[in-house]
Motif scaffolding. Structure first.
Motif, PDB file in Angstrom:
ATOM      1  N   SER A 168       2.634  41.837 -64.486  1.00  0.00           N
ATOM      2  CA  SER A 168       2.123  40.471 -64.401  1.00  0.00           C
ATOM      3  C   SER A 168       3.172  39.455 -64.804  1.00  0.00           C
ATOM      4  O   SER A 168       3.032  38.279 -64.530  1.00  0.00           O
ATOM      5  N   GLY A 169       4.245  39.919 -65.459  1.00  0.00           N
ATOM      6  CA  GLY A 169       5.276  38.988 -65.890  1.00  0.00           C
ATOM      7  C   GLY A 169       6.461  38.911 -64.952  1.00  0.00           C
ATOM      8  O   GLY A 169       7.469  38.290 -65.290  1.00  0.00           O
ATOM      9  N   ALA A 170       6.374  39.533 -63.780  1.00  0.00           N
ATOM     10  CA  ALA A 170       7.491  39.511 -62.837  1.00  0.00           C
ATOM     11  C   ALA A 170       7.807  38.074 -62.433  1.00  0.00           C
ATOM     12  O   ALA A 170       6.912  37.268 -62.208  1.00  0.00           O
ATOM     13  N   THR A 171       9.096  37.755 -62.366  1.00  0.00           N
ATOM     14  CA  THR A 171       9.506  36.388 -62.044  1.00  0.00           C
ATOM     15  C   THR A 171      10.431  36.377 -60.834  1.00  0.00           C
ATOM     16  O   THR A 171      10.970  37.406 -60.431  1.00  0.00           O
ATOM     17  N   ALA A 172      10.604  35.191 -60.258  1.00  0.00           N
ATOM     18  CA  ALA A 172      11.525  35.011 -59.137  1.00  0.00           C
ATOM     19  C   ALA A 172      12.065  33.588 -59.184  1.00  0.00           C
ATOM     20  O   ALA A 172      11.347  32.649 -59.533  1.00  0.00           O
ATOM     21  N   LYS A 173      13.333  33.440 -58.845  1.00  0.00           N
ATOM     22  CA  LYS A 173      13.937  32.114 -58.787  1.00  0.00           C
ATOM     23  C   LYS A 173      13.770  31.582 -57.369  1.00  0.00           C
ATOM     24  O   LYS A 173      14.201  32.205 -56.399  1.00  0.00           O
ATOM     25  N   VAL A 174      13.101  30.431 -57.228  1.00  0.00           N
ATOM     26  CA  VAL A 174      12.838  29.851 -55.910  1.00  0.00           C
ATOM     27  C   VAL A 174      13.417  28.441 -55.846  1.00  0.00           C
ATOM     28  O   VAL A 174      13.744  27.832 -56.871  1.00  0.00           O
ATOM     29  N   LEU A 175      13.528  27.942 -54.626  1.00  0.00           N
ATOM     30  CA  LEU A 175      14.024  26.589 -54.405  1.00  0.00           C
ATOM     31  C   LEU A 175      12.848  25.713 -53.996  1.00  0.00           C
ATOM     32  O   LEU A 175      12.160  26.010 -53.017  1.00  0.00           O
ATOM     33  N   VAL A 176      12.573  24.677 -54.774  1.00  0.00           N
ATOM     34  CA  VAL A 176      11.507  23.726 -54.443  1.00  0.00           C
ATOM     35  C   VAL A 176      12.161  22.502 -53.815  1.00  0.00           C
ATOM     36  O   VAL A 176      12.995  21.842 -54.446  1.00  0.00           O
ATOM     37  N   ALA A 177      11.809  22.221 -52.561  1.00  0.00           N
ATOM     38  CA  ALA A 177      12.411  21.110 -51.826  1.00  0.00           C
ATOM     39  C   ALA A 177      11.397  19.979 -51.687  1.00  0.00           C
ATOM     40  O   ALA A 177      10.357  20.144 -51.048  1.00  0.00           O
ATOM     41  N   VAL A 178      11.696  18.843 -52.316  1.00  0.00           N
ATOM     42  CA  VAL A 178      10.845  17.652 -52.190  1.00  0.00           C
ATOM     43  C   VAL A 178      11.344  16.888 -50.971  1.00  0.00           C
ATOM     44  O   VAL A 178      12.367  16.206 -51.022  1.00  0.00           O
TER      45      VAL A 178
END
Length: 255
Positions: A168-178
């Motif tokens: 449940s603690g798995a993470t991922a680095k994503v790009l948020v584009a506004v």
């Protein structure tokens, strides 16, 4: 922007790329500089295989990103023309099976073949190779590691939209584009969290003056509006390097 390409035999080059380049474009540029045929190149970033049709934004590449280049021998590259014999481990039967797949077929089609062979519904599992999920839209040829003796494709069972081997603690680095502000943020998200929680994080950043957001906005992920924000990110199959867009709410053509 510039990235660096590194190969195991001390080859290192600097490459100028644009945000609109695809991995296939990058391979062509490497070929122009080094003479190494694009068909012999396999590129990795942060230990993740880069798919030919993915663009720089999708791969989460930035200035000075370090790309690892694996160079296949001409013989190995030629052998990739033959159908791949894929060794699959079934966690239900605890056995290994071999499935043959044409290189131009998709991973989704490979899943169907495995499902038919093992009599398991395709929607109940996903495929992993060397610990990483195989993109169902990618072609089998995008995974040259399948030809290795130690290559075993793992069927990972899915229950209620969550993989049973994901913590449940798995993470991922994503790009948020506004989109409206032409701003991109790199954010580490917890995959068991929802889009609603990501919204609250962005609103917090807005209050701190770190990002400008539209007055009313909505997420768009993989060209689809996210209408159910209480669903977990992992249910949408969010992975490292994905781009999540923020659009003004009152727009006609989100995709």
């Amino acid at each position: 922007m510039e990235i660096s390409i590194h190969a195991h035999h001390n080859l290192e080059i600097r490459l100028e790329i644009s945000h609109f380049d695809t991995v296939a474009n990058i391979k062509q540029k490497i070929q122009s500089l080094t003479g190494i045929a694009a068909s012999r190149q396999t590129l990795f970033f942060n230990n993740a295989l880069l798919q030919d049709d993915a663009d720089v934004e999708r791969c989460n590449l930035f200035d000075n990103s370090r790309i690892r280049l694996l160079i296949r021998s001409p013989v190995a590259a030629e052998s990739m023309k033959d159908p791949a014999r894929v060794l699959v481990r079934n966690p239900i039967s605890k056995r290994h099976v071999t499935v043959e797949a044409a290189l131009e077929c998709s991973v989704s089609r490979l899943k169907q073949s495995i499902a038919e062979s093992e009599r398991v519904a395709a929607e109940l599992f996903t495929l992993f190779l060397f610990g990483r999920e195989m993109d169902e839209e990618a072609e089998v040829r995008a995974f040259p590691g399948l030809g290795r003796d130690d290559a075993v494709v793992e069927m990972v069972l899915v229950f209620g939209g969550t993989r049973n081997n994901c913590s449940s603690g798995a993470t991922a680095k994503v790009l948020v584009a506004v989109v409206a502000a032409n701003v991109k943020l790199t954010i580490t998200v917890t995959l068991s969290h929802s889009f609603g929680e990501l919204r609250r994080e962005l609103e917090r950043l807005r209050k701190e003056g770190k990002v400008a957001l539209p007055e009313s906005w909505i997420f768009v992920f993989r060209k689809e509006k996210v209408m159910i924000e209480n669903a977990a990110l992992e249910k949408f199959k969010v992975v490292v390097g994905d781009v999540i867009q923020v659009h003004p709410f009152a727009f006609e053509n989100a995709v």
